[in-house]
Design a protein around this motif. Sequence first.
Motif, PDB file in Angstrom:
ATOM      1  N   THR A 349       0.828  -1.204   0.000  1.00 37.84           N
ATOM      2  CA  THR A 349       0.000   0.000   0.000  1.00 37.84           C
ATOM      3  C   THR A 349       0.859   1.249   0.000  1.00 37.84           C
ATOM      4  O   THR A 349       1.969   1.264   0.539  1.00 37.84           O
ATOM      5  N   VAL A 350       0.332   2.285  -0.606  1.00 34.67           N
ATOM      6  CA  VAL A 350       0.934   3.621  -0.586  1.00 34.67           C
ATOM      7  C   VAL A 350      -0.142   4.576  -0.090  1.00 34.67           C
ATOM      8  O   VAL A 350      -1.239   4.634  -0.659  1.00 34.67           O
ATOM      9  N   ALA A 351       0.145   5.261   0.979  1.00 37.78           N
ATOM     10  CA  ALA A 351      -0.819   6.161   1.628  1.00 37.78           C
ATOM     11  C   ALA A 351      -2.102   5.412   1.974  1.00 37.78           C
ATOM     12  O   ALA A 351      -3.202   5.953   1.867  1.00 37.78           O
ATOM     13  N   GLY A 352      -1.948   4.150   2.369  1.00 35.67           N
ATOM     14  CA  GLY A 352      -3.081   3.367   2.829  1.00 35.67           C
ATOM     15  C   GLY A 352      -3.875   2.668   1.748  1.00 35.67           C
ATOM     16  O   GLY A 352      -4.782   1.882   2.056  1.00 35.67           O
ATOM     17  N   LEU A 353      -3.555   2.896   0.465  1.00 36.12           N
ATOM     18  CA  LEU A 353      -4.306   2.286  -0.635  1.00 36.12           C
ATOM     19  C   LEU A 353      -3.444   1.249  -1.341  1.00 36.12           C
ATOM     20  O   LEU A 353      -2.261   1.488  -1.610  1.00 36.12           O
ATOM     21  N   PRO A 354      -4.002   0.077  -1.672  1.00 39.63           N
ATOM     22  CA  PRO A 354      -3.209  -0.956  -2.347  1.00 39.63           C
ATOM     23  C   PRO A 354      -2.826  -0.543  -3.757  1.00 39.63           C
ATOM     24  O   PRO A 354      -3.572   0.161  -4.446  1.00 39.63           O
ATOM     25  N   VAL A 355      -1.645  -0.973  -4.184  1.00 40.00           N
ATOM     26  CA  VAL A 355      -1.158  -0.711  -5.540  1.00 40.00           C
ATOM     27  C   VAL A 355      -1.557  -1.903  -6.409  1.00 40.00           C
ATOM     28  O   VAL A 355      -0.963  -2.983  -6.314  1.00 40.00           O
ATOM     29  N   LEU A 356      -2.563  -1.710  -7.261  1.00 38.38           N
ATOM     30  CA  LEU A 356      -3.152  -2.793  -8.047  1.00 38.38           C
ATOM     31  C   LEU A 356      -2.986  -2.473  -9.532  1.00 38.38           C
ATOM     32  O   LEU A 356      -3.686  -1.613 -10.079  1.00 38.38           O
ATOM     33  N   PRO A 357      -2.061  -3.124 -10.214  1.00 37.91           N
ATOM     34  CA  PRO A 357      -1.817  -2.801 -11.629  1.00 37.91           C
ATOM     35  C   PRO A 357      -3.033  -3.016 -12.517  1.00 37.91           C
ATOM     36  O   PRO A 357      -3.152  -2.372 -13.563  1.00 37.91           O
ATOM     37  N   GLY A 358      -3.926  -3.897 -12.131  1.00 35.01           N
ATOM     38  CA  GLY A 358      -5.128  -4.123 -12.934  1.00 35.01           C
ATOM     39  C   GLY A 358      -6.018  -2.908 -13.046  1.00 35.01           C
ATOM     40  O   GLY A 358      -6.892  -2.851 -13.924  1.00 35.01           O
ATOM     41  N   GLU A 359      -5.806  -1.916 -12.198  1.00 39.04           N
ATOM     42  CA  GLU A 359      -6.619  -0.706 -12.247  1.00 39.04           C
ATOM     43  C   GLU A 359      -6.081   0.341 -13.220  1.00 39.04           C
ATOM     44  O   GLU A 359      -6.719   1.371 -13.435  1.00 39.04           O
ATOM     45  N   TRP A 360      -4.899   0.086 -13.800  1.00 39.38           N
ATOM     46  CA  TRP A 360      -4.349   1.033 -14.768  1.00 39.38           C
ATOM     47  C   TRP A 360      -5.106   0.915 -16.092  1.00 39.38           C
ATOM     48  O   TRP A 360      -5.300  -0.188 -16.597  1.00 39.38           O
ATOM     49  N   ARG A 361      -5.505   2.033 -16.663  1.00 35.24           N
ATOM     50  CA  ARG A 361      -6.326   2.032 -17.871  1.00 35.24           C
ATOM     51  C   ARG A 361      -5.609   2.600 -19.095  1.00 35.24           C
ATOM     52  O   ARG A 361      -6.175   2.618 -20.188  1.00 35.24           O
ATOM     53  N   GLY A 362      -4.397   3.076 -18.942  1.00 38.69           N
ATOM     54  CA  GLY A 362      -3.684   3.655 -20.072  1.00 38.69           C
ATOM     55  C   GLY A 362      -2.763   2.651 -20.742  1.00 38.69           C
ATOM     56  O   GLY A 362      -2.639   1.495 -20.316  1.00 38.69           O
ATOM     57  N   PRO A 363      -2.072   3.084 -21.814  1.00 41.12           N
ATOM     58  CA  PRO A 363      -1.078   2.214 -22.466  1.00 41.12           C
ATOM     59  C   PRO A 363       0.066   1.895 -21.507  1.00 41.12           C
ATOM     60  O   PRO A 363       0.397   2.687 -20.619  1.00 41.12           O
ATOM     61  N   ALA A 364       0.659   0.739 -21.696  1.00 44.32           N
ATOM     62  CA  ALA A 364       1.774   0.324 -20.844  1.00 44.32           C
ATOM     63  C   ALA A 364       2.786  -0.458 -21.670  1.00 44.32           C
ATOM     64  O   ALA A 364       2.418  -1.258 -22.542  1.00 44.32           O
ATOM     65  N   PHE A 365       4.060  -0.220 -21.379  1.00 40.50           N
ATOM     66  CA  PHE A 365       5.183  -0.923 -21.996  1.00 40.50           C
ATOM     67  C   PHE A 365       5.968  -1.583 -20.874  1.00 40.50           C
ATOM     68  O   PHE A 365       6.322  -0.919 -19.892  1.00 40.50           O
ATOM     69  N   VAL A 366       6.232  -2.881 -20.997  1.00 42.70           N
ATOM     70  CA  VAL A 366       7.002  -3.601 -19.981  1.00 42.70           C
ATOM     71  C   VAL A 366       8.241  -4.181 -20.648  1.00 42.70           C
ATOM     72  O   VAL A 366       8.137  -5.058 -21.514  1.00 42.70           O
ATOM     73  N   GLY A 367       9.416  -3.671 -20.270  1.00 42.76           N
ATOM     74  CA  GLY A 367      10.673  -4.175 -20.800  1.00 42.76           C
ATOM     75  C   GLY A 367      11.277  -5.191 -19.842  1.00 42.76           C
ATOM     76  O   GLY A 367      11.517  -4.875 -18.672  1.00 42.76           O
ATOM     77  N   VAL A 368      11.516  -6.400 -20.346  1.00 38.53           N
ATOM     78  CA  VAL A 368      11.979  -7.506 -19.503  1.00 38.53           C
ATOM     79  C   VAL A 368      13.325  -8.006 -20.026  1.00 38.53           C
ATOM     80  O   VAL A 368      13.391  -8.560 -21.125  1.00 38.53           O
ATOM     81  N   PRO A 369      14.422  -7.826 -19.284  1.00 43.04           N
ATOM     82  CA  PRO A 369      15.708  -8.380 -19.726  1.00 43.04           C
ATOM     83  C   PRO A 369      15.706  -9.903 -19.588  1.00 43.04           C
ATOM     84  O   PRO A 369      15.407 -10.439 -18.517  1.00 43.04           O
ATOM     85  N   ALA A 370      16.056 -10.572 -20.659  1.00 42.47           N
ATOM     86  CA  ALA A 370      16.008 -12.041 -20.663  1.00 42.47           C
ATOM     87  C   ALA A 370      17.070 -12.652 -19.766  1.00 42.47           C
ATOM     88  O   ALA A 370      16.901 -13.771 -19.276  1.00 42.47           O
ATOM     89  N   ARG A 371      18.174 -11.934 -19.538  1.00 43.48           N
ATOM     90  CA  ARG A 371      19.283 -12.488 -18.752  1.00 43.48           C
ATOM     91  C   ARG A 371      19.454 -11.726 -17.438  1.00 43.48           C
ATOM     92  O   ARG A 371      20.579 -11.498 -16.980  1.00 43.48           O
ATOM     93  N   ASP A 372      18.369 -11.359 -16.819  1.00 42.41           N
ATOM     94  CA  ASP A 372      18.412 -10.542 -15.608  1.00 42.41           C
ATOM     95  C   ASP A 372      18.691 -11.410 -14.394  1.00 42.41           C
ATOM     96  O   ASP A 372      17.967 -12.363 -14.118  1.00 42.41           O
ATOM     97  N   ARG A 373      19.768 -11.085 -13.632  1.00 50.02           N
ATOM     98  CA  ARG A 373      20.080 -11.785 -12.396  1.00 50.02           C
ATOM     99  C   ARG A 373      19.446 -11.119 -11.190  1.00 50.02           C
ATOM    100  O   ARG A 373      19.257 -11.748 -10.155  1.00 50.02           O
TER     101      ARG A 373
END
Length: 423
Positions: A349-373
């Motif tokens: 939670t941040v300021a008492g409210l849960p951080v829920l990514p499912g509530e995001w309604r805009g465009p999103a880009f997720v960059g994932v390194p394939a060899r991330d340690r």
Amino acid sequence: MSALPNRRGPRPLPLHLMLGAARGMAALTMPLPGMPLPGMFPPLPGMPPFGPAWPSWNSGWPRSKAGQAEAMRIAQALAGLDPASRSPEAFRAAVLRRLWRQDAQLLRGLAAYRRHPHRRALIDPPVIWAEGSARLLDFGGSGRPVLFVPSLVNRHYVLDLDEGASLMRHLAGRGLRPLLLDWGWPGPVERRFTLTDHVAGRLERALLAAPAGLVLAGYCMGGLLALAAALRRPDRVAALALLATPWDFSGDAQARGLARLLPGLEPLMEPAGALGVDLLQSLFAMLDPYGIPEKFRAFARLDPASARARRFVALEDWLNDGIPLAAPVARETLGGWYGENTPARGEWTVAGLPVLPGEWRGPAFVGVPARDRIVPPGSALALAAALPGATVHIAPSGHIGMVAGQGAEAALWRPLGDWLLGL
């Protein structure tokens, strides 16, 4: 002209030297057919005894290519010796001679790094907002603004590393307007901060100082902070870009191992109200203890004047220029994120409210390194799955290499820029 002073790093230097020597201990405790097991080494404080199963930080160690290669070299060094024709003492001496030659190469690499002439010379762009230790840097341009949020434990300039090695300047050159948040060195006020203070305080006020309708981009733990801020202020944020951002820690044995260290870290945090830089560096080093000495052995073989050597030095200088982590934030991240997996369970939670990514309604880009340690790909992909309609980009690189390595432009810069320009 006087010579440039030697670098302090790699920090902490005694740990790196010890890890470089640890391979010899591992080699001497590995039995071969027909060879009696050498005597056990006495345990170090807080470490398991050195024996045939050592090292065993967790079941995933060593997990990197460098670590796997190191284990293979130890096995090859042993296999190249004939224990049947030697006494145990002669066999041990032969192993040590071979390992000492490689240790000499490690020392040559460390010395070459510490005396390398390169120093970062980039000048910071204008500051458009500041509060306490934090600053918002504006790299210029009239295109869509993109505000980047780095981690709290490393300097911001990994995204503006060096000439020809700056994601910020690359995006500005493509017509965007990159902004970079510099959290700064935590003073007495910031050392009392929680994650809520960072997100609902500093970051939110930086958003208010930036142009509206921006893209909010976060790197590493900065991605979680960016997500939380975007959910709080969708009126200011038009899109999200999350790079090497962890989310689900349930399958990460190393994260759980770090969480178990928290009670023992409390006395070390108490005097300064923070986890110090050298202690943080030690924790990161244990993620890949074989890999760190190996990269300095490899550096010893490079031409010091080459572009590859310069990039290595620039990245090492950044790694050694760390930031203490405020004790309240260390408790939330190590105990909450790592230990209890609060983000993926919907309990962070941040300021008492849960951080829920499912509530995001805009465009999103997720960059994932394939060899991330540092952030296992599965942890970041779990966040992508929780974001409705996210664009997922798998970068053929590691955690740092994705944003600042030799292949960063192809691995991330161009794909991210394409996505931003297509919004």
